[in-house]
Structures are given as C-alpha cells and as structure tokens.
Design a protein around this motif. Structure first.
Motif, PDB file in Angstrom:
ATOM      1  N   ILE A 298      55.104  47.663  10.656  1.00 42.05           N
ATOM      2  CA  ILE A 298      54.273  46.343  10.566  1.00 42.05           C
ATOM      3  C   ILE A 298      54.219  45.973   9.093  1.00 42.05           C
ATOM      4  CG2 ILE A 298      53.316  46.249  12.702  1.00 42.05           C
ATOM      5  CD1 ILE A 298      50.545  47.069  11.324  1.00 42.05           C
ATOM      6  N   GLY A 299      54.350  44.602   8.615  1.00 45.48           N
ATOM      7  CA  GLY A 299      54.376  44.457   7.153  1.00 45.48           C
ATOM      8  C   GLY A 299      52.908  44.277   6.788  1.00 45.48           C
ATOM      9  N   PRO A 300      52.633  44.160   5.410  1.00 42.18           N
ATOM     10  CA  PRO A 300      51.216  44.071   4.838  1.00 42.18           C
ATOM     11  C   PRO A 300      50.480  42.876   5.370  1.00 42.18           C
ATOM     12  CG  PRO A 300      52.964  43.921   3.159  1.00 42.18           C
ATOM     13  CD  PRO A 300      53.698  44.029   4.388  1.00 42.18           C
ATOM     14  N   GLN A 301      50.955  41.912   5.544  1.00 40.82           N
ATOM     15  CA  GLN A 301      50.378  40.747   6.320  1.00 40.82           C
ATOM     16  C   GLN A 301      49.767  40.974   7.812  1.00 40.82           C
ATOM     17  OE1 GLN A 301      49.488  37.849   4.559  1.00 40.82           O
ATOM     18  NE2 GLN A 301      50.536  38.764   2.594  1.00 40.82           N
ATOM     19  N   THR A 302      50.643  41.520   8.320  1.00 42.69           N
ATOM     20  CA  THR A 302      50.421  41.876   9.921  1.00 42.69           C
ATOM     21  C   THR A 302      49.168  43.064   9.676  1.00 42.69           C
ATOM     22  OG1 THR A 302      52.543  41.566  10.380  1.00 42.69           O
ATOM     23  CG2 THR A 302      51.326  42.786  12.026  1.00 42.69           C
ATOM     24  N   ALA A 303      49.304  44.019   8.807  1.00 43.47           N
ATOM     25  CA  ALA A 303      48.399  45.033   8.611  1.00 43.47           C
ATOM     26  C   ALA A 303      47.020  44.371   8.342  1.00 43.47           C
ATOM     27  CB  ALA A 303      48.873  45.985   7.641  1.00 43.47           C
ATOM     28  N   LYS A 304      47.064  43.259   7.570  1.00 38.16           N
ATOM     29  CA  LYS A 304      45.617  42.613   7.229  1.00 38.16           C
ATOM     30  C   LYS A 304      45.348  42.098   8.243  1.00 38.16           C
ATOM     31  CE  LYS A 304      44.560  39.765   3.358  1.00 38.16           C
ATOM     32  NZ  LYS A 304      44.847  38.832   2.529  1.00 38.16           N
ATOM     33  N   LEU A 305      46.138  41.206   9.135  1.00 36.08           N
ATOM     34  CA  LEU A 305      45.636  40.403  10.198  1.00 36.08           C
ATOM     35  C   LEU A 305      44.867  41.576  11.197  1.00 36.08           C
ATOM     36  CD1 LEU A 305      45.552  37.943  11.818  1.00 36.08           C
ATOM     37  CD2 LEU A 305      47.926  38.512  12.531  1.00 36.08           C
ATOM     38  N   PHE A 306      45.595  42.471  11.590  1.00 35.73           N
ATOM     39  CA  PHE A 306      45.382  43.412  12.486  1.00 35.73           C
ATOM     40  C   PHE A 306      43.813  44.300  12.046  1.00 35.73           C
ATOM     41  CE2 PHE A 306      49.427  44.760  15.043  1.00 35.73           C
ATOM     42  CZ  PHE A 306      49.667  43.557  15.241  1.00 35.73           C
ATOM     43  N   ARG A 307      43.748  44.627  10.669  1.00 35.94           N
ATOM     44  CA  ARG A 307      42.603  44.938  10.264  1.00 35.94           C
ATOM     45  C   ARG A 307      41.340  44.114  10.547  1.00 35.94           C
ATOM     46  NH1 ARG A 307      40.105  48.200   6.690  1.00 35.94           N
ATOM     47  NH2 ARG A 307      38.390  47.278   5.351  1.00 35.94           N
ATOM     48  N   THR A 308      41.605  42.881  10.122  1.00 34.41           N
ATOM     49  CA  THR A 308      40.458  41.872  10.334  1.00 34.41           C
ATOM     50  C   THR A 308      40.131  41.912  11.867  1.00 34.41           C
ATOM     51  OG1 THR A 308      41.601  40.444   8.754  1.00 34.41           O
ATOM     52  CG2 THR A 308      39.970  39.568  10.240  1.00 34.41           C
ATOM     53  N   ARG A 309      41.022  41.834  12.768  1.00 35.43           N
ATOM     54  CA  ARG A 309      40.540  41.870  14.252  1.00 35.43           C
ATOM     55  C   ARG A 309      39.989  43.136  14.617  1.00 35.43           C
ATOM     56  NH1 ARG A 309      41.525  37.723  13.522  1.00 35.43           N
ATOM     57  NH2 ARG A 309      42.509  36.106  14.708  1.00 35.43           N
ATOM     58  N   ILE A 310      40.371  44.235  13.969  1.00 32.58           N
ATOM     59  CA  ILE A 310      39.666  45.739  14.392  1.00 32.58           C
ATOM     60  C   ILE A 310      38.303  45.663  13.837  1.00 32.58           C
ATOM     61  CG2 ILE A 310      39.829  47.995  13.955  1.00 32.58           C
ATOM     62  CD1 ILE A 310      42.919  47.487  13.836  1.00 32.58           C
ATOM     63  N   LEU A 311      38.193  44.947  12.521  1.00 37.23           N
ATOM     64  CA  LEU A 311      36.790  45.264  12.091  1.00 37.23           C
ATOM     65  C   LEU A 311      35.768  44.179  12.740  1.00 37.23           C
ATOM     66  CD1 LEU A 311      37.398  45.574   8.268  1.00 37.23           C
ATOM     67  CD2 LEU A 311      36.849  47.235  10.053  1.00 37.23           C
ATOM     68  N   ALA A 312      36.335  43.218  13.537  1.00 36.19           N
ATOM     69  CA  ALA A 312      35.473  42.188  14.043  1.00 36.19           C
ATOM     70  C   ALA A 312      35.119  42.845  15.690  1.00 36.19           C
ATOM     71  CB  ALA A 312      36.187  40.809  14.079  1.00 36.19           C
ATOM     72  N   SER A 313      35.711  43.858  16.038  1.00 33.15           N
ATOM     73  CA  SER A 313      35.766  44.362  17.399  1.00 33.15           C
ATOM     74  C   SER A 313      34.380  45.242  17.638  1.00 33.15           C
ATOM     75  CB  SER A 313      37.255  44.913  17.899  1.00 33.15           C
ATOM     76  OG  SER A 313      37.974  44.072  17.803  1.00 33.15           O
ATOM     77  N   ARG A 314      34.116  45.494  18.800  1.00 36.90           N
ATOM     78  CA  ARG A 314      33.119  46.429  19.146  1.00 36.90           C
ATOM     79  C   ARG A 314      33.523  47.441  20.159  1.00 36.90           C
ATOM     80  NH1 ARG A 314      30.538  46.754  15.215  1.00 36.90           N
ATOM     81  NH2 ARG A 314      28.789  47.665  16.440  1.00 36.90           N
ATOM     82  N   LYS A 315      34.571  47.271  20.715  1.00 38.67           N
ATOM     83  CA  LYS A 315      35.328  48.300  21.464  1.00 38.67           C
ATOM     84  C   LYS A 315      36.650  48.250  21.326  1.00 38.67           C
ATOM     85  CE  LYS A 315      34.578  47.300  25.739  1.00 38.67           C
ATOM     86  NZ  LYS A 315      34.195  47.379  27.443  1.00 38.67           N
ATOM     87  N   ILE A 316      37.409  49.477  21.062  1.00 42.72           N
ATOM     88  CA  ILE A 316      38.648  49.499  20.598  1.00 42.72           C
ATOM     89  C   ILE A 316      39.651  50.579  21.245  1.00 42.72           C
ATOM     90  CG2 ILE A 316      40.433  49.541  18.705  1.00 42.72           C
ATOM     91  CD1 ILE A 316      37.763  48.586  17.042  1.00 42.72           C
ATOM     92  N   PHE A 317      40.583  50.404  21.877  1.00 43.45           N
ATOM     93  CA  PHE A 317      41.546  51.303  22.544  1.00 43.45           C
ATOM     94  C   PHE A 317      42.796  51.472  21.744  1.00 43.45           C
ATOM     95  CE2 PHE A 317      44.633  52.690  25.679  1.00 43.45           C
ATOM     96  CZ  PHE A 317      44.241  53.963  25.881  1.00 43.45           C
ATOM     97  N   TRP A 318      43.432  52.467  21.294  1.00 42.60           N
ATOM     98  CA  TRP A 318      44.447  52.489  20.347  1.00 42.60           C
ATOM     99  C   TRP A 318      45.409  53.520  20.909  1.00 42.60           C
ATOM    100  CZ3 TRP A 318      45.565  55.355  15.121  1.00 42.60           C
ATOM    101  CH2 TRP A 318      46.839  54.715  14.699  1.00 42.60           C
ATOM    102  N   ASN A 319      46.812  53.202  21.321  1.00 43.17           N
ATOM    103  CA  ASN A 319      47.745  54.149  21.828  1.00 43.17           C
ATOM    104  C   ASN A 319      49.080  53.374  21.153  1.00 43.17           C
ATOM    105  OD1 ASN A 319      50.268  54.568  23.611  1.00 43.17           O
ATOM    106  ND2 ASN A 319      48.830  55.765  24.606  1.00 43.17           N
ATOM    107  N   GLY A 320      49.904  54.353  20.367  1.00 44.23           N
ATOM    108  CA  GLY A 320      50.844  54.253  19.793  1.00 44.23           C
ATOM    109  C   GLY A 320      50.865  53.873  18.188  1.00 44.23           C
TER     110      GLY A 320
END
Ligand code: AMP
Length: 400
Positions: A298-320
């Motif tokens: 994924i590119g840097p803009q996507t990484a930034k977007l994903f990071r924002t979503r992750i930091l705003a979450s309270r439960k996260i499941f990651w696979n892959g």
C-alpha cells in the motif's frame, strides 16, 4: 457454542492424558526447530499435567507429508527440542498408533512425557477416519486439545478422537486463544476494525462477507486489494489477480455500498517492476499502475489513512500483511499498520493479530509483545471471528 470443559476441571492424577498439540513449527534445513513459539505456548498445559501426576501423551502434525511416512517431516527433532525447553526427558514413539505407540505409552514413567510421530504419516488423520481416531483414543484415559491452530479442521486427532474418550477438555493455550477471540467478538467496545491483507482473496471471500456483518470498518491491503480495484474497473498492471475472484469482488463491493460498514481500499500503491529486493520502485495513485509494473505494498497515503482508522478504533483484528513485507522496499505499509496497532494497544484498545504472516511481520518489527494477543492459528482465528463453529472445540465435553 456451549462452554467447554477445561484442563482445570480434569482429575489428572495417574491419568494417561492424550494431548493434541500444534507442533507444526518451522524447521531449519538440518531439521532443527527454527521458531519454537508454538511449543512454548503449550508448555503450561504439559507442565500442569506433569505437576498433577498425569502422563502427557502428545500428538501433532508437522508439514504436509501427504499421508505417508517421510523422515523430512519427523517429529523426532521436535521431541529433542521439547526436552530442552522442559528440562526433562521426552520420549518419542516412531508411530502415532499401533505397537510403537502402545509400547511408548506402556513404558512411560511418571514425570516424563511421550511425543508420538507425525499424525499425518497416516492418510486417515485428515480424513477423520473413525478407526484411526479410535486407535489414537486407546492410548489415553482423557483428551486435552491445546492445538488451537488446527481446531478449524475436523481431523481424527482434533475431532474424531474426542468421541472415543470419556472427557475432552481445552488446554491452556486453547483457553487463552478462545478467551481473546471471544472478547473481540463480544466486547461492546467500538469502533471495531478488521484489517485484511495477504496474497490472495480466494478463500477469503466468505470471511470478508461475514466480517462485514460485524465490523464498523474493513481495511483491505495486500495482493487481495487488487481484485477489488479491478472490479471497480481500475487498471492494475501486472499486480496479483485471480480472474475467478472478479465476480465475488464485485458482489462484495455492491454489498459494501448498501451497508453501513466503511470499506477502505488502497488509494495509492508502492509498485515494482519485479518481485525482488532490488526492483525499481515507484509510488503511484492506485488507479495509475502502468502495464509491466505490479503493486507490492500500500502507498504512503493509504498507510496514513489506515493508521488514522486504527488509532480511532477500540477493537481491532488483523490478518495478512499489507504488502510483500519480506522485501524491504515493500515493507513500509505493513510496518505502519503494525506500529499503529502497538500504539492503539498502549492506549487501551483490544488488538488481536492472527495469521502466520502478520505474526511474522509483528515479530520482524519487534512488536509482537505490544499487542493484546497474537494468535497461533491464522485459519482458526479467522473462522472463529467469522462466527463459525470450530470442530476441534465443538467436540470437547460441555462444561457442567
Ligand atoms: P497469505 O498467505 O495469503 O496471508 O499471504 C501472505 C503473503 O502475501 C506474504 O508472503 C506477502 O509477501 C504476500 N503479499 C502481500 N501483498 C502482496 C502483493 N501486493 N503482491 C504479492 N504478494 C503479496
């Protein structure tokens, strides 16, 4: 699913305890154990049985020997490794059923454990053959399943065997895994975000459909993202793509549009002219991947977007993983996701990472201890999160 009996509820004294463990560990070329995480995770169960005066009879598969004995996949070296970890002798039986196994059990002194040879040296194991399951069952008085990583498969040693012994209980690793995954499903904390990556989408279509029913956000990276980009009519150059996944990807996109779930795809990509560490590398918007190039992270803009979503979450499941993280130029996106997960865990969120490659990535970045739980079972954790019943758990005795 009903609550299951646990090892804490078993009377282990003087009992032959048949334990399904997951010693399917990566080996070095010389057959020695490269990563003993799965063995280490089972030590509490083995030590408990030894402490209580029971005799652990351990059984596992290793690799894919395709139903025939093959020295390359022998568990003999794993027995040596386990002995060092336990600091106690570990006996080894050259077969998991029949004379060799029965003799191993008969000669086993208390205070020691026995490891049986690879279950998959018999084709009957994966077929869940009842006779084979019975041949395993006669070796023990009670059954303990600690092999969470194999619990989604109805094999003789994970499912069938439980029907031929009076009690089947979950071991400590199984309990820990189920506990965390149950929390992910049932803890009311929101937003709940799932991050999916890895190479292929095939085999994960149902997972995505099911996850959309329970999460608030679904972040898609890795090779699987290209099926969706293609389904949107975007040119993806030479990126990973399986034509038969185009239609299911279209359906998922349609379902996402009419659901409340936020469905995020990469908006940019790190592309390479070949899949090598010394490839030429460029960053481009996701809809500008030229022919002859492939999206490998994924590119840097996507990484930034994903990071924002992750930091705003309270439960996260990651696979892959988000890209080919094994090669430095394409590891950036996976690293950002891994770091964000560590950061949000420190902030009190519940984070679970499942799946061999995302776990390997967390380890590569030195972050494995920074999330709530690292699952030893990729496939099993995905199926559990999807809400499927795991046959290896369902077959255990219901708790009183
Ligand atoms: P899986 O076994 O499906 O979880 O896939 C894990 C593998 O996917 C890792 O070895 C990654 O190198 C690979 N991978 C991740 N992203 C990509 C991509 N964009 N293209 C090709 N392979 C990828």
């Amino acid at each position: 699913m009903n609550k299951k009996l646990t090892i804490d509820q078993l009377d282990l004294r003087g009992k032959k305890v048949l334990v399904r463990v997951d010693f399917n560990v990566p080996l070095n070329k010389d057959g020695t154990v490269r990563d003993d995480t799965r063995i280490r995770e089972t030590l509490p169960t083995i030590n408990k049985i030894l402490r209580e005066g029971g005799k652990p009879i351990l059984m596992s598969h290793l690799g894919r020997p395709k139903g025939k004995p093959n020295p390359e996949f022998s568990l003999a070296r794993v027995a040596e490794h386990l002995a060092k970890m336990l600091d106690k002798p570990v006996r080894f039986a050259k077969d998991c059923i029949g004379f060799e196994a029965a003799r191993g059990v008969a000669e086993l002194p208390s205070g020691e454990c026995l490891l049986l040879e690879n279950l998959r040296f018999h084709a009957e194991e994966e077929k869940n053959d009842a006779m084979f399951a019975q041949s395993l069952a006669i070796l023990g008085d009670v059954f303990v399943n600690d092999a969470f990583g194999s619990a989604h498969r109805a094999h003789a040693s994970t499912e069938g065997v439980a029907h031929f012994l009076p009690q089947g209980a979950a071991g400590y690793l199984m309990m820990k895994e189920l506990d965390y995954l149950n929390k992910v499903l049932n803890d009311p904390a929101r937003p709940f975000t799932a991050i999916l990556g890895g190479a292929k989408i095939s085999g994960k279509i149902e997972v995505i459909q099911n996850l959309m029913k329970i999460v608030d956000s679904l972040l898609i990276g890795g090779g699987m993202a290209f099926a969706f980009l293609k389904a949107k009519g975007i040119e993806i150059g030479d990126s990973l793509f399986e034509p038969e996944t185009l239609e299911p990807a279209r359906e998922i996109l349609k379902a996402a549009e009419s659901s409340k779930v936020e469905f995020l795809l990469p908006i940019d990509a790190v592309i390479g002219d070949k899949l090598e560490a010394y490839a030429q590398v460029k960053m481009v918007p996701a809809d500008k991947i030229p022919a002859g190039w492939r999206g490998l992270d994924i590119g840097p803009q996507t990484a930034k977007l994903f990071r924002t979503r992750i930091l705003a979450s309270r439960k996260i499941f990651w696979n892959g993983p988000m890209g080919v993280f094994e090669l430095t130029p394409f590891a950036g996106g996976t690293r950002v996701v891994a770091n964000s997960l560590a950061e949000v865990t420190t902030g009190g969120a519940l984070t679970v990472v499942g799946g061999g490659d995302s776990v390997a990535a967390m380890e590569q970045f030195g972050l494995a201890k920074k999330v709530s739980h690292i699952s030893t079972g990729g496939g099993a954790s995905l199926e559990f999160i999807e809400g499927k019943e795991l046959p290896g758990v369902a077959a255990l005795t219901d708790a009183p």
